[in-house]
Design an enzyme around this catalytic site. Structure first.
Site, PDB file in Angstrom:
ATOM      1  N   LEU A  18      46.498  57.840  89.448  1.00  0.00           N
ATOM      2  CA  LEU A  18      45.104  58.678  89.902  1.00  0.00           C
ATOM      3  C   LEU A  18      44.074  58.335  88.775  1.00  0.00           C
ATOM      4  O   LEU A  18      43.692  58.963  88.069  1.00  0.00           O
ATOM      5  CB  LEU A  18      45.418  60.196  89.834  1.00  0.00           C
ATOM      6  CG  LEU A  18      44.434  61.125  90.284  1.00  0.00           C
ATOM      7  CD1 LEU A  18      44.308  61.038  91.780  1.00  0.00           C
ATOM      8  CD2 LEU A  18      44.598  62.623  89.891  1.00  0.00           C
ATOM      9  N   HIS A  19      43.437  56.988  89.043  1.00  0.00           N
ATOM     10  CA  HIS A  19      42.388  56.808  88.178  1.00  0.00           C
ATOM     11  C   HIS A  19      41.137  57.048  88.790  1.00  0.00           C
ATOM     12  O   HIS A  19      41.168  57.802  89.606  1.00  0.00           O
ATOM     13  CB  HIS A  19      42.405  55.110  87.694  1.00  0.00           C
ATOM     14  CG  HIS A  19      42.480  54.174  89.148  1.00  0.00           C
ATOM     15  ND1 HIS A  19      41.302  53.671  89.277  1.00  0.00           N
ATOM     16  CD2 HIS A  19      43.405  54.116  90.138  1.00  0.00           C
ATOM     17  CE1 HIS A  19      41.802  52.708  90.436  1.00  0.00           C
ATOM     18  NE2 HIS A  19      42.824  53.124  90.884  1.00  0.00           N
ATOM     19  N   MET A  20      39.992  56.626  88.391  1.00  0.00           N
ATOM     20  CA  MET A  20      38.817  57.371  88.568  1.00  0.00           C
ATOM     21  C   MET A  20      38.410  57.251  90.190  1.00  0.00           C
ATOM     22  O   MET A  20      38.227  57.935  90.823  1.00  0.00           O
ATOM     23  CB  MET A  20      37.664  56.781  87.843  1.00  0.00           C
ATOM     24  CG  MET A  20      36.385  57.689  87.976  1.00  0.00           C
ATOM     25  SD  MET A  20      34.955  57.134  87.281  1.00  0.00           S
ATOM     26  CE  MET A  20      35.051  57.552  85.579  1.00  0.00           C
ATOM     27  N   GLU A  92      45.666  52.110  98.261  1.00  0.00           N
ATOM     28  CA  GLU A  92      46.056  51.074  97.057  1.00  0.00           C
ATOM     29  C   GLU A  92      47.245  50.643  97.346  1.00  0.00           C
ATOM     30  O   GLU A  92      48.176  51.633  97.874  1.00  0.00           O
ATOM     31  CB  GLU A  92      45.802  51.838  95.996  1.00  0.00           C
ATOM     32  CG  GLU A  92      44.208  51.830  95.556  1.00  0.00           C
ATOM     33  CD  GLU A  92      44.075  52.155  93.860  1.00  0.00           C
ATOM     34  OE1 GLU A  92      45.202  52.121  93.065  1.00  0.00           O
ATOM     35  OE2 GLU A  92      43.019  52.156  93.601  1.00  0.00           O
TER      36      GLU A  92
END
Lengths: 100, 158
Positions: A18-20, A92
């Site tokens: 859970l990156h930006m 992703e």
């Protein structure tokens, strides 16, 4: 008025976690709903509509998160967010399938 | 993870020269390269990649803060630099307001978990109004270093 509470546990499945950018997608969807949405890991509970707070979860691949929604459209919200995290995986790839 | 583990204090720019987003990104990358954290030959590529990332979606989170970042194969550890602008930079921020405090990160390409841990540290503090106020008020590289060290020592206070 009747208070609807709906909750579920989801697992982060995309390799980068859970990156930006995923956090932004999450917040975008969360903000389409009127209900209050909180997201918890083992340490923190944060506002699912705040990008700053969601980024703070820093959930890595494999992390389980608890999504809780309270309000008239809680059921739809939880389902939309579950779909984003687990089915779409934030558009992703999962581990071992790095793109280009 | 602590700020001291990834923020390069020697690369802090207490008063950025540039008045625009791309210039600020280039300034901070150049500062990291001067300290040896980034290879000079990689800088152009890193700057381009960070700008491209900003174009896909602004890292200006609102409240005067931006966190431009990229994963790049040339680094083995997360490296970051802090920059401050007096005039305020247009980062196409979420709240459409100018950005005064910039934390730029370059993370390894093959270690997403380290990147997330660094971001967690950054946002844990940035969401505190007090921390944002202090970083906004800091006028020298030393004051910024002191603030980040204090945040490392007393994470619950800031």
């Amino acid at each position: 008025m009747e208070k609807v509470v709906c909750q579920t546990e989801v697992e982060i499945k995309n390799a980068d976690g859970l990156h930006m950018r995923p956090a932004m997608q999450f917040v975008d969807i969360a903000n389409r709903f009127d209900c209050d949405i909180t997201v918890s890991n083992t340490e923190n509970t944060v506002d699912g509509k705040s990008i700053m707070q969601m980024s703070m979860l820093a959930a890595t691949c494999g992390t389980k998160l608890h999504i809780k929604a309270e309000g008239p459209d809680a059921g739809e919200a939880v389902e939309a967010l579950r779909e984003l995290v687990e089915d779409k995986m934030f558009d992703e790839p999962p581990p071992g399938q790095k793109k280009g | 993870m602590k700020f001291a583990d990834f923020v390069c204090f020697e690369a802090t720019i207490a008063e950025l020269n540039s008045g625009d987003r791309d210039g600020v990104i280039a300034e901070l990358v150049a500062a990291l390269s001067r300290t040896g954290r980034l290879r000079k030959t990689d800088c152009t590529d890193i700057v381009k990649a960070i700008i491209k990332r900003e174009q896909e979606g602004s890292t200006g989170m609102g409240k005067g803060i931006a966190v431009p970042h990229i994963k790049h194969a040339s680094v083995k550890q997360v490296v970051a630099a802090v920059g401050k602008s007096k005039i305020g930079i247009d980062f196409s921020a979420l709240d459409k307001q100018p950005v005064f405090s910039i934390i730029l990160l370059v993370s390894p390409a093959d270690n997403p978990d380290r990147h997330l841990q660094a971001m967690e540290k950054v946002f844990r503090h940035l969401q505190q109004e007090r921390f944002r106020k202090f970083i906004r008020q800091a006028q020298t590289a030393e004051q910024i270093e002191d603030l980040l060290n204090e945040a490392d020592d007393n994470p619950s206070l800031l």
